[in-house]
Structure formats: structure tokens, C-alpha cells
Design a protein around this motif. Structure first.
Motif, PDB file in Angstrom:
ATOM      1  N   LEU A   1       0.821  -1.210   0.000  1.00 17.36           N
ATOM      2  CA  LEU A   1       0.000   0.000   0.000  1.00 17.36           C
ATOM      3  C   LEU A   1       0.855   1.260   0.000  1.00 17.36           C
ATOM      4  CD1 LEU A   1      -2.737  -1.097   2.576  1.00 17.36           C
ATOM      5  CD2 LEU A   1      -3.001  -0.898   0.102  1.00 17.36           C
ATOM      6  N   TYR A   2       2.049   1.155   0.568  1.00  9.86           N
ATOM      7  CA  TYR A   2       2.958   2.305   0.608  1.00  9.86           C
ATOM      8  C   TYR A   2       3.555   2.618  -0.763  1.00  9.86           C
ATOM      9  CZ  TYR A   2       2.726   2.560   5.676  1.00  9.86           C
ATOM     10  OH  TYR A   2       2.288   2.719   6.971  1.00  9.86           O
ATOM     11  N   GLY A   3       3.375   1.722  -1.703  1.00 10.90           N
ATOM     12  CA  GLY A   3       3.785   1.996  -3.069  1.00 10.90           C
ATOM     13  C   GLY A   3       2.708   2.726  -3.851  1.00 10.90           C
ATOM     14  N   ILE A   4       1.532   2.874  -3.241  1.00 12.86           N
ATOM     15  CA  ILE A   4       0.400   3.550  -3.890  1.00 12.86           C
ATOM     16  C   ILE A   4       0.211   4.953  -3.324  1.00 12.86           C
ATOM     17  CG2 ILE A   4      -2.074   3.427  -4.380  1.00 12.86           C
ATOM     18  CD1 ILE A   4      -1.848   0.372  -3.985  1.00 12.86           C
ATOM     19  N   VAL A   5       0.178   5.037  -1.994  1.00 15.03           N
ATOM     20  CA  VAL A   5       0.095   6.335  -1.309  1.00 15.03           C
ATOM     21  C   VAL A   5       1.091   6.332  -0.152  1.00 15.03           C
ATOM     22  CG1 VAL A   5      -2.303   6.858  -1.913  1.00 15.03           C
ATOM     23  CG2 VAL A   5      -1.815   5.508   0.142  1.00 15.03           C
ATOM     24  N   ARG A   6       1.509   7.525   0.258  1.00 14.44           N
ATOM     25  CA  ARG A   6       2.527   7.614   1.309  1.00 14.44           C
ATOM     26  C   ARG A   6       1.956   7.404   2.710  1.00 14.44           C
ATOM     27  NH1 ARG A   6       3.984  12.280  -1.729  1.00 14.44           N
ATOM     28  NH2 ARG A   6       3.546  13.714  -0.004  1.00 14.44           N
ATOM     29  N   HIS A   7       0.657   7.624   2.850  1.00 12.46           N
ATOM     30  CA  HIS A   7       0.042   7.507   4.181  1.00 12.46           C
ATOM     31  C   HIS A   7      -1.218   6.636   4.123  1.00 12.46           C
ATOM     32  CE1 HIS A   7       2.676  10.642   5.839  1.00 12.46           C
ATOM     33  NE2 HIS A   7       2.484  11.281   4.696  1.00 12.46           N
ATOM     34  N   PRO A   8      -1.062   5.348   3.840  1.00 16.52           N
ATOM     35  CA  PRO A   8      -2.243   4.482   3.745  1.00 16.52           C
ATOM     36  C   PRO A   8      -3.011   4.350   5.060  1.00 16.52           C
ATOM     37  CG  PRO A   8      -0.224   3.181   3.706  1.00 16.52           C
ATOM     38  CD  PRO A   8       0.186   4.607   3.556  1.00 16.52           C
ATOM     39  N   MET A   9      -2.327   4.576   6.186  1.00 15.88           N
ATOM     40  CA  MET A   9      -3.045   4.543   7.463  1.00 15.88           C
ATOM     41  C   MET A   9      -4.099   5.641   7.511  1.00 15.88           C
ATOM     42  SD  MET A   9      -3.689   3.293  10.384  1.00 15.88           S
ATOM     43  CE  MET A   9      -2.365   2.177  10.842  1.00 15.88           C
TER      44      MET A   9
ATOM     45  N   GLY B   1      16.244   8.568   3.038  1.00 11.90           N
ATOM     46  CA  GLY B   1      15.553   8.050   1.864  1.00 11.90           C
ATOM     47  C   GLY B   1      14.119   8.523   1.720  1.00 11.90           C
ATOM     48  N   TYR B   2      13.628   9.296   2.698  1.00  8.03           N
ATOM     49  CA  TYR B   2      12.216   9.692   2.622  1.00  8.03           C
ATOM     50  C   TYR B   2      11.966  10.717   1.516  1.00  8.03           C
ATOM     51  CZ  TYR B   2       7.423  10.481   3.999  1.00  8.03           C
ATOM     52  OH  TYR B   2       6.053  10.549   3.988  1.00  8.03           O
ATOM     53  N   LYS B   3      12.919  11.606   1.280  1.00 13.76           N
ATOM     54  CA  LYS B   3      12.742  12.586   0.204  1.00 13.76           C
ATOM     55  C   LYS B   3      12.634  11.883  -1.148  1.00 13.76           C
ATOM     56  CE  LYS B   3      15.007  16.533   2.412  1.00 13.76           C
ATOM     57  NZ  LYS B   3      16.121  17.514   2.349  1.00 13.76           N
ATOM     58  N   GLU B   4      13.461  10.872  -1.348  1.00  9.65           N
ATOM     59  CA  GLU B   4      13.408  10.105  -2.593  1.00  9.65           C
ATOM     60  C   GLU B   4      12.082   9.353  -2.707  1.00  9.65           C
ATOM     61  OE1 GLU B   4      17.494  11.095  -1.576  1.00  9.65           O
ATOM     62  OE2 GLU B   4      15.882  10.124  -0.437  1.00  9.65           O
ATOM     63  N   TYR B   5      11.608   8.858  -1.564  1.00  5.10           N
ATOM     64  CA  TYR B   5      10.323   8.151  -1.540  1.00  5.10           C
ATOM     65  C   TYR B   5       9.189   9.094  -1.940  1.00  5.10           C
ATOM     66  CZ  TYR B   5       6.157   5.995   0.540  1.00  5.10           C
ATOM     67  OH  TYR B   5       4.901   5.487   0.751  1.00  5.10           O
ATOM     68  N   LYS B   6       9.234  10.333  -1.466  1.00  6.56           N
ATOM     69  CA  LYS B   6       8.208  11.321  -1.814  1.00  6.56           C
ATOM     70  C   LYS B   6       8.176  11.594  -3.317  1.00  6.56           C
ATOM     71  CE  LYS B   6       7.210  15.027   0.366  1.00  6.56           C
ATOM     72  NZ  LYS B   6       7.287  16.350   1.022  1.00  6.56           N
ATOM     73  N   SER B   7       9.340  11.621  -3.925  1.00  2.00           N
ATOM     74  CA  SER B   7       9.392  11.873  -5.364  1.00  2.00           C
ATOM     75  C   SER B   7       8.906  10.664  -6.157  1.00  2.00           C
ATOM     76  CB  SER B   7      10.820  12.234  -5.779  1.00  2.00           C
ATOM     77  OG  SER B   7      11.702  11.148  -5.566  1.00  2.00           O
ATOM     78  N   LYS B   8       9.005   9.491  -5.543  1.00  2.00           N
ATOM     79  CA  LYS B   8       8.575   8.253  -6.204  1.00  2.00           C
ATOM     80  C   LYS B   8       7.069   8.036  -6.058  1.00  2.00           C
ATOM     81  CE  LYS B   8       9.134   3.214  -5.801  1.00  2.00           C
ATOM     82  NZ  LYS B   8       9.796   2.128  -5.035  1.00  2.00           N
ATOM     83  N   VAL B   9       6.546   8.236  -4.856  1.00  2.00           N
ATOM     84  CA  VAL B   9       5.112   8.061  -4.587  1.00  2.00           C
ATOM     85  C   VAL B   9       4.502   9.450  -4.416  1.00  2.00           C
ATOM     86  CG1 VAL B   9       3.391   7.031  -3.059  1.00  2.00           C
ATOM     87  CG2 VAL B   9       5.537   5.825  -3.501  1.00  2.00           C
ATOM     88  N   LYS B  10       3.748   9.877  -5.399  1.00  2.00           N
ATOM     89  CA  LYS B  10       3.298  11.269  -5.472  1.00  2.00           C
ATOM     90  C   LYS B  10       2.138  11.595  -4.535  1.00  2.00           C
ATOM     91  CE  LYS B  10       6.136  12.161  -8.907  1.00  2.00           C
ATOM     92  NZ  LYS B  10       7.296  13.066  -8.742  1.00  2.00           N
ATOM     93  N   TYR B  11       1.293  10.604  -4.257  1.00  2.00           N
ATOM     94  CA  TYR B  11       0.044  10.897  -3.547  1.00  2.00           C
ATOM     95  C   TYR B  11       0.129  10.513  -2.076  1.00  2.00           C
ATOM     96  CZ  TYR B  11      -1.461  11.401  -8.338  1.00  2.00           C
ATOM     97  OH  TYR B  11      -1.551  11.800  -9.646  1.00  2.00           O
ATOM     98  N   LYS B  12      -0.530  11.313  -1.252  1.00  2.00           N
ATOM     99  CA  LYS B  12      -0.482  11.097   0.193  1.00  2.00           C
ATOM    100  C   LYS B  12      -1.534  10.099   0.674  1.00  2.00           C
ATOM    101  CE  LYS B  12       1.148  15.780   1.280  1.00  2.00           C
ATOM    102  NZ  LYS B  12       0.828  17.028   2.022  1.00  2.00           N
ATOM    103  N   VAL B  13      -2.786  10.322   0.272  1.00  2.00           N
ATOM    104  CA  VAL B  13      -3.900   9.569   0.859  1.00  2.00           C
ATOM    105  C   VAL B  13      -4.766   8.872  -0.188  1.00  2.00           C
ATOM    106  CG1 VAL B  13      -5.961   9.745   2.320  1.00  2.00           C
ATOM    107  CG2 VAL B  13      -3.957  11.159   2.822  1.00  2.00           C
TER     108      VAL B  13
END
Length: 223
Positions: free
Chosen positions: A150-158, A206-218
Motif C-alpha cells: 500500500l505504501y507503493g500507492i500512497v505515502r500515508h495508507p493509514m 531516503g524519505y525525500k526520494e520516496y516522496k518523489s517516487k510516490v506522489k500521492y499522500k492519501v
């Protein structure tokens, strides 16, 4: 598993049951508030099952989930706003039933319950995927970026799960007014995520790189 953790989990569970009961049934003026019992059933039965599983399978994660004391100053205001929102939503739901202000059709309650349970299943999956998932905003020792599932789809699936959970509560409680109050959860989590991402960018490699990879939050393609 320690006896202290077990007692803490039981204590918070029982306290939650009692608090929900007071907030729902006292304003309703009766214990015969079917939608109140429905919400308590779909909320607390899965919670009990999840708690038992975590106690035996992953007590460290359970300990993190039980710790609700925020260290970030900005998050403390988020906790207060959330508390006020839930208090208002549950009290209004009870009053709505008591005075029969505006009741929803049964099909709406059924749909709301289905969405609630689906969101609960998503919540459980998030717990499975991310063992660093604390209730508080922090960077833990040796924490790694989770970017699969799910973290590959949005950054905050919780927050995706809790958004559906909380909004559907108003529908389950048969109160459109409570649903309206719970919509305030959207700006509340927006504020929480803004601070949370700042903390993660600063402290989690690595979180900045993750943000650029997964664009959507929720919500994919929307938020």
C-alpha cells in the motif's frame, strides 16, 4: 509480552468501551440505540481480535500503538482538535437519535458498515506492512522507508484507512450531522501530515526520494 503491556492494553480497551458507551447512550437518553451498538460491535470486536494477535505476534508494535503521547508541539494541537471532533460527533449522534432530527435510510447504514469493515481490513494490512507504525510522529531507531504494498500507492495508507473509518462512523450512527462534523478530519490529517512529513524528511534517510517516487499522500490521483 509483559504483564504490564497486557494490563495497559486491557485498561485502554475497557476505558474505550466505557467512554464510547457514555458518549453515545447518555445523549441518546436510552441504551436502546441500535446504531450505537452496531458501531461499538464493528469497532471493538475487530479491535479485540487485532489486539490479541499483536500481543502474541508483535508486542513491540502493540506498545507503539498504545503510546499516544506526542512529542511534537504541532501534533498536540492535532490531538486536541481530533478529540473535540469525536466528542461532538458522538454526542450529536446520540441527540439525533433521541430527538429523531434526521434519520438515514437503512441501506445507507448498511453501506456505511461495509465501508467501515473494508477500511478496518485496510488498517490491519497497514499494520502488517509497517512495523514502525507508531501512533505518534517520530523517527525510530533503525527505521527504514517502507515503499512496497500500500505504501507503493500512497505515502500515508493509514490515513486513507482512518479517513474512511471515521467518515463511515457518522453513517453507521444514522446521523448526517455527525458525518458533517467528522468531515473536519480532512483538514486535521492534512495538518498532521504536513508536520509528519517534515519530521520524516529531516530524520529518515531516503524519505525525500520516496516522496518523489510516490506522489500521492492519501488518495491516488486526488490527494
Amino acid at each position: 509480552m509483559t504483564s504490564k503491556l497486557l494490563l495497559q492494553a486491557i485498561g485502554k480497551y475497557v476505558l474505550g468501551l466505557l467512554l464510547f458507551g457514555v458518549l453515545l447512550f447518555v445523549p441518546a437518553g436510552t441504551a436502546f440505540y441500535p446504531n450505537g451498538w452496531l458501531l461499538m460491535a464493528v469497532l471493538f470486536i475487530p479491535m479485540l481480535i487485532a489486539g490479541i494477535i499483536l500481543i502474541f505476534k508483535n508486542p513491540s508494535l502493540l506498545k507503539k500503538r498504545l503510546n499516544a503521547k506526542e512529542e511534537e508541539k504541532e501534533q498536540k494541537s492535532v490531538v486536541v482538535c481530533s478529540g473535540v471532533m469525536f466528542l461532538a460527533a458522538f454526542i450529536v449522534a446520540g441527540l439525533n437519535f433521541r430527538f429523531q432530527w434526521f434519520l438515514l435510510p437503512n441501506v445507507a447504514v448498511i453501506v456505511g458498515t461495509v465501508f467501515f469493515l473494508l477500511a478496518y481490513a485496510m488498517y490491519a494490512e497497514v499494520l502488517k506492512e509497517n512495523t514502525y507504525l507508531s501512533r505518534t510522529v517520530e523517527v525510530q531507531e533503525n527505521q527504514k522507508v517502507i515503499d512496497t504494498g500500500l505504501y507503493g500507492i500512497v505515502r500515508h495508507p493509514m490515513y486513507s484507512a482512518t479517513l474512511v473509518l471515521f467518515l463511515s462512523m457518522g453513517i453507521i450512527l444514522d446521523s448526517l450531522f455527525s458525518f458533517g462534523i467528522l468531515l473536519f478530519y480532512i483538514p486535521i490529517i492534512a495538518k498532521r501530515m504536513k508536520n509528519e512529513e517534515a519530521v520524516l524528511e529531516e530524520g529518515l534517510e531516503g524519505y525525500k526520494e520516496y516522496k518523489s517516487k510516490v506522489k500521492y499522500k492519501v488518495i491516488p490521483y486526488i490527494w
